[in-house]
Design an enzyme around this catalytic site. Sequence first.
Site, PDB file in Angstrom:
ATOM      1  N   GLU A   1       0.824  -1.211   0.000  1.00 17.22           N
ATOM      2  CA  GLU A   1       0.000   0.000   0.000  1.00 17.22           C
ATOM      3  C   GLU A   1       0.860   1.263   0.000  1.00 17.22           C
ATOM      4  OE1 GLU A   1      -2.780   2.810   0.072  1.00 17.22           O
ATOM      5  OE2 GLU A   1      -3.372   0.697  -0.026  1.00 17.22           O
TER       6      GLU A   1
ATOM      7  N   THR B   1      -5.255   2.470  -5.161  1.00 14.42           N
ATOM      8  CA  THR B   1      -5.117   1.015  -5.109  1.00 14.42           C
ATOM      9  C   THR B   1      -5.859   0.337  -6.249  1.00 14.42           C
ATOM     10  OG1 THR B   1      -4.818   1.026  -2.706  1.00 14.42           O
ATOM     11  CG2 THR B   1      -5.593  -1.021  -3.705  1.00 14.42           C
TER      12      THR B   1
ATOM     13  N   ASP C   1       1.249  -0.652  -5.018  1.00 18.17           N
ATOM     14  CA  ASP C   1       0.075  -0.365  -5.849  1.00 18.17           C
ATOM     15  C   ASP C   1       0.177   1.024  -6.464  1.00 18.17           C
ATOM     16  OD1 ASP C   1      -0.232   0.968  -3.418  1.00 18.17           O
ATOM     17  OD2 ASP C   1      -2.321   0.405  -3.128  1.00 18.17           O
ATOM     18  N   HIS C   2       0.753   1.972  -5.698  1.00 17.09           N
ATOM     19  CA  HIS C   2       0.944   3.347  -6.169  1.00 17.09           C
ATOM     20  C   HIS C   2       1.844   4.049  -5.163  1.00 17.09           C
ATOM     21  CE1 HIS C   2      -1.852   4.891  -3.062  1.00 17.09           C
ATOM     22  NE2 HIS C   2      -2.557   3.805  -3.322  1.00 17.09           N
TER      23      HIS C   2
END
Length: 654
Positions: free
Chosen positions: A287, A327, A511-512
């Site tokens: 995350e 996400t 995810d980012h």
Amino acid sequence: MFKIFKNNRLSLVYFFIIQFLIISFIVRLVLYIWSFSNIDFSIIAFFKTLFFGLFFDIGVISFFTIIYFTYLILFPNKWVGTIFDKLFTYTFYFITTIILTFSFFAEFTFWEEFQNRFNFIAVDYLIYTYEVVENINQSYPIPLLLLIIFLLVFLQYFILKKQKAFTHTFSLKITKKQQLLLFIGLLIPLFFGFYISNTDAEWSKNRYENEISKAGIYSFFAAFRNNELSYTDFYKTQDLEYSFKDLKQKLITQNDTLFSNEPNSIERTIKSYRTEIKPNVIFICLESFNADFLNNFGNKNNITPNLDSLINQSISFENLYATGTRTVRGMEAIMLSVPPSPGRSIVKRKDNTNLYNIGDVFKEKGYSRTFFYGGDGYFDNMNTFFGGNGFDIVDRGRGYLFGDSFTAKRTNIKDNEIQFENAWGVCDEDIYKQVIKEADKSYSNKKPFFNFIMTTSNHRPYTYPNNKIDIPSGTGRNGAVKYTDFAIGEFINKIKNKPWYNNTVIVFMADHCASSAGKWELNVDKYHIPAIIYNLPNIEPSKIEKQTSQIDLFPTLFGYLGWNYTSNFYGKDINTIKENEQRAFFGNYRKLGLLKGNKLTVLGDQKKVSFYTYEKITNTLNPEKEDSIQLKDIISYYQTNDYRYKNGLMKLKK
């Protein structure tokens, strides 16, 4: 000063509008000062920001006053000052003032997190009330904030009371001239609704000036209306047949074979250049994890000692970029191996099940597939997406029903299996315990497994179990990052004694990034994420320097595993990409980018296109003249991706 607004039936309306405009001006000024270091300051630009802001504020207040304007026009003079008149007026005033005051407070918290006015994220947050309310409650002193909000509402009422706005409103009749004025006022929201777009506030090349020029509430409703954007309506297009022909040339490598000659099909057989192996695969999606959190990428805070150690034993991607800023965008890229879509991620769209995805490659090889999430997978539509695309689910459900139309099995994490939980779910250590438990079951059943884990601990309010690391829980991002890394170290140590460990590949990728905010419409450095492939048999550790997209990770892994498989993906094995074929995709919900080397092309809605040279050392974009080749390239990718989703070409064949 305010005599012109007194002694008439419209006193309250006048003062209410002025009150709103003054407070909104103060909010805009605070955001401007807050972001001053990121703004290209000039006196002209400053006043332009205020002018555009005032314009959109007028639009906002015009919508909020529609009901009361209509009421004043139609309400008979003989009933002015009656109980009904007072009840209606006070109800309108207090409800509207509370909403507006709350929104001003919410804008500051939203800006702190995203450096944006309200956008589609704020719209999504209305749907997932539990997670959002709990996150706010755990991040801010809610009772104190509510007290301040109500005190400010009372202060606004007290000021209007002192100006006798209510007294005049309840004691004086409305005139024909005032009714005509109100009727003209009702035309303002019609003008804004039909002719003014939120993008009209984007007059500057500096993203911060554009955002501050907007009005939060106006931006919110614009996002509510436009969270799914039609590519063909809003973006540059070209001949579709050419786009697909061009795309195929970009996707097909020396060992690939197309399934058919259909012009719009990219389905192909990927033939491997290695001997096939079938280890278990555990994929850990981190995350909000920037590359620059790691010592490997220059961080000096020593907050990722475990990942930094693993990099030296792994295949490490040094130049890999996420496709988006949320996400669900990462999941779209990883699962479907496609560029980002404008507006909503496919994860949150309708008709997003039974799509060809990386799980189908694992299924073809005989693997079980399980998605693990520490929160409730109802959030962001994750359970529907993963369950509807062939995965079993392990999550922290709170009573939401999983769709009966899916055959996926859902396992709920029990209370006695949890040592720590916050608004977003159980801590990372707890979710890894579930992964180990399910892996043991698969091993005992002699079934190879693919486990997709979405972590949650690196998220505001940045809380985690006490006494795990040397940074106290809840004190900020560095602590959450270090705990995330700590949990990874604990997980690796625990599984090393498992009989399935030596035959298990562990893949890590974010995810980012933790933040996407910056000066430019797309800030390249805010998409740089880490990715590593650990415990890969018979492959020496190495660092891949090629420019890589998030969508390339699993096609690259399949290449290392020596797999022949069917592909409908835009992602490619990075080891088969030539130097001049390197590229990365990224975007936000309105901008779509293609980076090739240091050349960035950005498609914007309203069919706009921008061209830049990216200076990596300074993280700046220098505007360039139009490049027809780059324009054709970017349209080929994004136009075909949109067409394939809209026309069911991503679906599994029955």
